[in-house]
Design a protein around this motif. Structure first.
Motif, PDB file in Angstrom:
ATOM      1  N   PRO A 270       0.805  -1.241   0.000  1.00 36.68           N
ATOM      2  CA  PRO A 270       0.000   0.000   0.000  1.00 36.68           C
ATOM      3  C   PRO A 270       0.834   1.286   0.000  1.00 36.68           C
ATOM      4  N   ASP A 271       2.040   1.255   0.556  1.00 34.91           N
ATOM      5  CA  ASP A 271       2.868   2.467   0.585  1.00 34.91           C
ATOM      6  C   ASP A 271       3.634   2.684  -0.716  1.00 34.91           C
ATOM      7  N   GLY A 272       3.426   1.814  -1.713  1.00 33.87           N
ATOM      8  CA  GLY A 272       4.079   1.956  -3.002  1.00 33.87           C
ATOM      9  C   GLY A 272       5.343   1.124  -3.156  1.00 33.87           C
ATOM     10  N   THR A 273       5.808   0.487  -2.096  1.00 34.42           N
ATOM     11  CA  THR A 273       6.992  -0.357  -2.166  1.00 34.42           C
ATOM     12  C   THR A 273       6.691  -1.577  -3.032  1.00 34.42           C
TER      13      THR A 273
ATOM     14  N   ALA B 229      10.453  -7.858   6.585  1.00 37.64           N
ATOM     15  CA  ALA B 229      11.563  -6.881   6.604  1.00 37.64           C
ATOM     16  C   ALA B 229      11.172  -5.603   5.882  1.00 37.64           C
ATOM     17  N   VAL B 230      10.412  -5.718   4.810  1.00 36.37           N
ATOM     18  CA  VAL B 230      10.013  -4.542   4.032  1.00 36.37           C
ATOM     19  C   VAL B 230       9.003  -3.707   4.822  1.00 36.37           C
ATOM     20  N   ARG B 231       8.125  -4.369   5.570  1.00 35.63           N
ATOM     21  CA  ARG B 231       7.089  -3.651   6.312  1.00 35.63           C
ATOM     22  C   ARG B 231       7.623  -2.906   7.524  1.00 35.63           C
ATOM     23  N   THR B 232       8.846  -3.238   7.995  1.00 35.11           N
ATOM     24  CA  THR B 232       9.379  -2.554   9.176  1.00 35.11           C
ATOM     25  C   THR B 232      10.121  -1.310   8.822  1.00 35.11           C
TER      26      THR B 232
END
Length: 132
Positions: A107-110, A129-132
């Protein structure tokens, strides 16, 4: 010596407790047998927990559902030199490996792009790891 007078029951361990005990194994100079003895559990149980953690079945955060959106296949990029390319038909060129990747956009575009052969455990760790 421990004398058990009643019916022996198995202890129920919460995931947080298991992870806390497993974290002790990562400290320098600590032996598996010492940790097992300190918590009155078998070494084999520690190894089972460690294996579950390695495979992603024992994690600090429970799995969650993420929204998914399927988008149509993108057109092939224009070749260098600016000449008009033939329309992309989805057929692979001879000698060229097909692109078997999955793209996950958070949702944040990553955006995370992985191959279709990635294991579920590794994908879980990457997304955590990406969500942190």
């Amino acid at each position: 010596m421990e004398i058990i007078t009643g019916v022996e029951r198995r202890r129920q361990w919460r995931d947080e407790e298991k992870l806390r005990i497993l974290a002790e194994l990562n400290e320098p100079g600590v032996k598996c047998s010492e940790v097992a003895r300190r918590h009155d559990i078998s070494r084999g149980l520690l190894w089972q927990w460690r294996e579950a953690q390695r495979r992603g079945r024992l994690a600090a955060e429970p799995p969650a559902f993420l929204p998914l959106q399927v988008v149509p296949e993108l057109a092939a990029p224009e070749p260098p030199g600016g000449s008009a390319a033939l329309p992309y038909t989805g057929a692979a060129d001879p000698g060229v490996e097909p692109d078997e990747r999955i793209e996950i956009v958070l949702p944040d575009g990553t955006a995370v792009r992985v191959t279709t052969t990635i294991s579920a455990g590794i994908l879980r760790r990457v997304l955590a790891a990406v969500r942190t």
